[in-house]
Design a protein around this motif. Structure first.
Motif, PDB file in Angstrom:
ATOM      1  N   LEU A 138      50.960 -16.479   4.040  1.00 27.57           N
ATOM      2  CA  LEU A 138      51.843 -16.477   5.211  1.00 27.57           C
ATOM      3  C   LEU A 138      52.908 -15.391   5.079  1.00 27.57           C
ATOM      4  O   LEU A 138      53.238 -14.703   6.050  1.00 27.57           O
ATOM      5  CB  LEU A 138      52.492 -17.845   5.384  1.00 27.57           C
ATOM      6  N   ARG A 139      53.452 -15.238   3.890  1.00 29.43           N
ATOM      7  CA  ARG A 139      54.442 -14.175   3.680  1.00 29.43           C
ATOM      8  C   ARG A 139      53.799 -12.795   3.856  1.00 29.43           C
ATOM      9  O   ARG A 139      54.392 -11.901   4.471  1.00 29.43           O
ATOM     10  CB  ARG A 139      55.072 -14.292   2.294  1.00 29.43           C
ATOM     11  N   GLN A 140      52.601 -12.633   3.336  1.00 32.29           N
ATOM     12  CA  GLN A 140      51.909 -11.351   3.473  1.00 32.29           C
ATOM     13  C   GLN A 140      51.608 -11.035   4.936  1.00 32.29           C
ATOM     14  O   GLN A 140      51.596  -9.869   5.346  1.00 32.29           O
ATOM     15  CB  GLN A 140      50.608 -11.377   2.663  1.00 32.29           C
ATOM     16  N   LEU A 141      51.398 -12.090   5.724  1.00 40.12           N
ATOM     17  CA  LEU A 141      51.095 -11.913   7.150  1.00 40.12           C
ATOM     18  C   LEU A 141      52.348 -11.799   8.011  1.00 40.12           C
ATOM     19  O   LEU A 141      52.245 -11.688   9.229  1.00 40.12           O
ATOM     20  CB  LEU A 141      50.224 -13.076   7.640  1.00 40.12           C
ATOM     21  N   GLY A 142      53.516 -11.869   7.373  1.00 36.47           N
ATOM     22  CA  GLY A 142      54.739 -11.601   8.132  1.00 36.47           C
ATOM     23  C   GLY A 142      55.623 -12.792   8.396  1.00 36.47           C
ATOM     24  O   GLY A 142      56.556 -12.702   9.202  1.00 36.47           O
ATOM     25  N   PRO A 147      61.088  -5.952   7.728  1.00 34.77           N
ATOM     26  CA  PRO A 147      60.012  -5.076   8.232  1.00 34.77           C
ATOM     27  C   PRO A 147      58.629  -5.705   8.011  1.00 34.77           C
ATOM     28  O   PRO A 147      58.373  -6.321   6.984  1.00 34.77           O
ATOM     29  CB  PRO A 147      60.185  -3.798   7.389  1.00 34.77           C
ATOM     30  N   GLY A 148      57.760  -5.507   9.000  1.00 29.18           N
ATOM     31  CA  GLY A 148      56.399  -6.025   8.886  1.00 29.18           C
ATOM     32  C   GLY A 148      56.275  -7.510   9.102  1.00 29.18           C
ATOM     33  O   GLY A 148      55.247  -8.104   8.779  1.00 29.18           O
ATOM     34  N   SER A 149      57.294  -8.127   9.657  1.00 31.12           N
ATOM     35  CA  SER A 149      57.250  -9.577   9.847  1.00 31.12           C
ATOM     36  C   SER A 149      56.489  -9.931  11.118  1.00 31.12           C
ATOM     37  O   SER A 149      56.116  -9.063  11.918  1.00 31.12           O
ATOM     38  CB  SER A 149      58.671 -10.148   9.918  1.00 31.12           C
ATOM     39  N   SER A 190      46.969 -15.064  16.366  1.00 27.11           N
ATOM     40  CA  SER A 190      47.187 -13.695  15.881  1.00 27.11           C
ATOM     41  C   SER A 190      47.317 -13.681  14.365  1.00 27.11           C
ATOM     42  O   SER A 190      46.916 -12.707  13.710  1.00 27.11           O
ATOM     43  CB  SER A 190      48.439 -13.103  16.533  1.00 27.11           C
ATOM     44  N   MET A 191      47.846 -14.745  13.801  1.00 32.43           N
ATOM     45  CA  MET A 191      48.016 -14.836  12.352  1.00 32.43           C
ATOM     46  C   MET A 191      46.704 -15.203  11.668  1.00 32.43           C
ATOM     47  O   MET A 191      46.377 -14.660  10.614  1.00 32.43           O
ATOM     48  CB  MET A 191      49.087 -15.889  12.033  1.00 32.43           C
ATOM     49  N   VAL A 192      45.931 -16.118  12.262  1.00 28.87           N
ATOM     50  CA  VAL A 192      44.701 -16.609  11.635  1.00 28.87           C
ATOM     51  C   VAL A 192      43.497 -15.741  11.972  1.00 28.87           C
ATOM     52  O   VAL A 192      42.703 -15.381  11.094  1.00 28.87           O
ATOM     53  CB  VAL A 192      44.427 -18.072  12.060  1.00 28.87           C
ATOM     54  N   PHE A 193      43.343 -15.379  13.247  1.00 31.20           N
ATOM     55  CA  PHE A 193      42.180 -14.614  13.701  1.00 31.20           C
ATOM     56  C   PHE A 193      42.442 -13.117  13.826  1.00 31.20           C
ATOM     57  O   PHE A 193      41.516 -12.330  14.013  1.00 31.20           O
ATOM     58  CB  PHE A 193      41.698 -15.119  15.068  1.00 31.20           C
ATOM     59  N   GLY A 194      43.727 -12.718  13.771  1.00 31.37           N
ATOM     60  CA  GLY A 194      44.060 -11.303  13.925  1.00 31.37           C
ATOM     61  C   GLY A 194      44.031 -10.827  15.358  1.00 31.37           C
ATOM     62  O   GLY A 194      43.944  -9.621  15.616  1.00 31.37           O
ATOM     63  N   ASP A 272      44.081 -10.709   8.532  1.00 31.69           N
ATOM     64  CA  ASP A 272      44.626 -11.998   8.957  1.00 31.69           C
ATOM     65  C   ASP A 272      44.372 -13.034   7.867  1.00 31.69           C
ATOM     66  O   ASP A 272      43.893 -12.721   6.778  1.00 31.69           O
ATOM     67  CB  ASP A 272      43.979 -12.429  10.278  1.00 31.69           C
ATOM     68  N   PHE A 273      44.675 -14.281   8.183  1.00 29.34           N
ATOM     69  CA  PHE A 273      44.564 -15.360   7.202  1.00 29.34           C
ATOM     70  C   PHE A 273      43.116 -15.559   6.754  1.00 29.34           C
ATOM     71  O   PHE A 273      42.858 -15.797   5.573  1.00 29.34           O
ATOM     72  CB  PHE A 273      45.111 -16.659   7.808  1.00 29.34           C
ATOM     73  N   ILE A 274      42.173 -15.462   7.683  1.00 30.83           N
ATOM     74  CA  ILE A 274      40.767 -15.651   7.322  1.00 30.83           C
ATOM     75  C   ILE A 274      40.328 -14.580   6.326  1.00 30.83           C
ATOM     76  O   ILE A 274      39.663 -14.880   5.328  1.00 30.83           O
ATOM     77  CB  ILE A 274      39.860 -15.643   8.577  1.00 30.83           C
ATOM     78  N   ASP A 275      40.700 -13.329   6.586  1.00 32.87           N
ATOM     79  CA  ASP A 275      40.350 -12.261   5.648  1.00 32.87           C
ATOM     80  C   ASP A 275      40.942 -12.529   4.268  1.00 32.87           C
ATOM     81  O   ASP A 275      40.270 -12.329   3.244  1.00 32.87           O
ATOM     82  CB  ASP A 275      40.871 -10.919   6.165  1.00 32.87           C
TER      83      ASP A 275
END
Length: 499
Positions: A138-142, A147-149, A190-194, A272-275
């Motif tokens: 979750l942190r890596q995904l923002g 920045p990058g959040s 957007s977080m899970v599927f991109g 995203d999270f799946i990746d």
């Protein structure tokens, strides 16, 4: 022959009565030195009839008579209830080694894949590894400040939400729930599927429908939670069947997305999270923590917990804004003074400049705890707490409602007053006591940071661009709430006027 037959019947009769006696002995024998129990417990059903449709209120009422820690009978099980900030904090924080696990509850086990996800799984090494991975992902995904959040994704959804409400016009009062659902669900997507979906995308509507159905099914399974044997009774086990079907529908949708991701996976550039979890699955040695099946359950966890709770909080927030128009005006005046005539949506950098807006959101979370009774905890081993003996596996319910509505900390708790969260200098009190919107301790909500980002950006954007009020002559909506998976407000048709 007759004598032999009589003897056989007598033996069978004695055996049946013996089985019944031993069963009743197991079910009804009270464990020694448990916390005190309210009177009025009935055989088989326990205190269920007394708890009624608003158990959080009855449990809070019993606190006055039986104290901060007492025992209720839920069906044929003893359940320990923790009331008030001090008892809850002591158990979940000070005694975290003892109270960080989960009990065996059939419905909760069912929706968690019997421990394959995170929120309801037992406290063990597998849980710790899954939570550590999810937090890092979750942190890596923002899901962080800086920045990058995820901030820009959330702001984009806030813009889309405001645009959609503007297009719909202000001619007719309407319920905003569906619009909120699209916005919040798209943030998770957007977080899970991109990717995000258009409001009328068929695939997106299908996902929203099955997730909503799953949440509703969990909320209507409360009787089966107490009496799991009902799933075997024809004619009354339809709830179990519907719940299983909903889980399978959600999983089928998620498996399709996972298959698509696997075909285009670039381990060096996760989208995203799946990746991230597919990459983790490839790099980790095979363990019980990360398996193909676990992926689906962990993603389901994000959708079910991450969508319903945020939507419900926003719905309560808008309801209190129409019921307290003077508070709505104060928030809007603050937004205007800081943001001026800028027609864009606020940023997280504005949060420190908007203390009354932030305090209003906190008051919304306090006055209507959307999960009044936290997910049940359980000791991993026999535990002594405040002089009482609590056996391993016993359900322990933190009554968060009793903390958030405690008159010792919150005078006149039913009054909506954001000033509770402001100090003498008008700044937000960052760590107020007896305020537990995300629970506490080791099982604190994994999505707390994301939820705070969403609530601030979506709520402030809505009030910056619109005024919400009840239609002239409309009846005042109830604030009692309806208990299900969460405590939800009634459906309210509001007049939404562009500012």
């Amino acid at each position: 022959m007759f004598s032999a037959l009589l003897s056989e019947v007598s033996i069978r009769t004695i055996a049946v009565f013996l089985v019944i006696f031993l069963t009743l002995l197991v079910f009804f024998k009270r464990r020694k030195n448990l916390p005190p129990s309210p009177s009025g417990s009935w055989p088989v059903v326990g205190h269920l009839l007394a708890l009624g449709r608003a158990p959080h209120l009855k449990l809070t009422e019993w606190r006055k008579q039986y104290g901060d820690v007492y025992t209720v009978r839920m069906g044929m099980e003893d359940v320990v209830v923790l009331n008030g900030y001090r008892a809850i904090k002591e158990a979940l924080v000070d005694y975290k080694d003892a109270f960080s696990s989960r009990p065996n509850v059939y419905v909760l086990n069912l929706v968690s894949g019997f421990g394959k996800e995170i929120a309801i799984s037992k406290f063990n090494q597998a849980y710790l590894e899954k939570r550590k991975f999810a937090y890092s992902a979750l942190r890596q995904l923002g899901v962080r400040i800086g920045p990058g959040s995820m901030e820009e994704n959330i702001r984009d959804e806030a813009r889309q939400l405001c645009l959609k409400l503007s297009e719909q016009g202000d001619a007719q009062p309407r319920d905003i729930t569906d619009n909120l659902t699209v916005s919040v669900a798209n943030i998770i997507c957007s977080m899970v599927f991109g990717k995000r979906y258009d409001y009328d995308d068929e695939k997106f509507l299908e996902l929203s429908k099955i997730v909503n159905k799953l949440v509703a099914s969990v909320g209507s399974s409360q009787l089966m939670t107490v009496f799991p044997f009902l799933r075997f009774i024809p004619g009354v086990n339809s709830t179990n069947r519907i719940l299983l079907e909903c889980i399978e529908d959600v999983h089928e949708f998620l498996r399709q997305e996972i298959t698509k991701h696997r075909e285009t996976l670039d381990n060096e550039n996760p989208r995203d999270f799946i990746d991230l979890i597919l990459t983790e699955l490839q790099t980790q040695e095979k363990t019980d923590c990360f398996t193909e099946e676990n992926i689906v359950w962990m993603i389901q966890d994000l959708f079910v917990a991450g969508i319903e709770t945020t939507i419900t909080t926003l719905r309560w927030g808008l309801l209190y804004m129409v019921l307290c128009p003077e508070e709505q005006q104060k928030v809007q005046a603050e937004l205007d003074s800081v943001l001026g005539t800028d027609h864009d949506v606020p940023t997280l950098a504005n949060r420190s400049q908007l203390p009354y807006t932030e305090a209003t959101i906190m008051e919304i979370q306090r006055i209507r705890a959307i999960v009044p009774l936290s997910a049940p905890h359980a000791p991993n081993e026999d535990t002594t707490f405040r002089g009482y003996d609590i056996p391993a596996g016993t359900q322990v319910f933190p009554n968060l409602w009793s903390a958030n509505m405690d008159p010792e900390f919150w005078p006149d708790p039913e009054k909506f007053d954001p000033r509770r969260f402001l100090d003498s200098d008008g700044k937000v009190v960052t760590r107020p006591e007896s305020f537990l919107p995300f629970s506490a301790g080791r099982r604190v909500c994994l999505g707390e940071q994301l939820a705070k980002m969403e609530l601030f950006l979506l709520f402030s954007s809505l009030l910056k661009h619109f005024t919400f009020k009840l239609p002239d002559g409309a009846a005042v909506p109830s604030t009692d709430g309806i208990m299900g998976f969460t405590l939800v407000p009634p459906i309210v048709n509001m007049c939404i006027t562009k500012r």
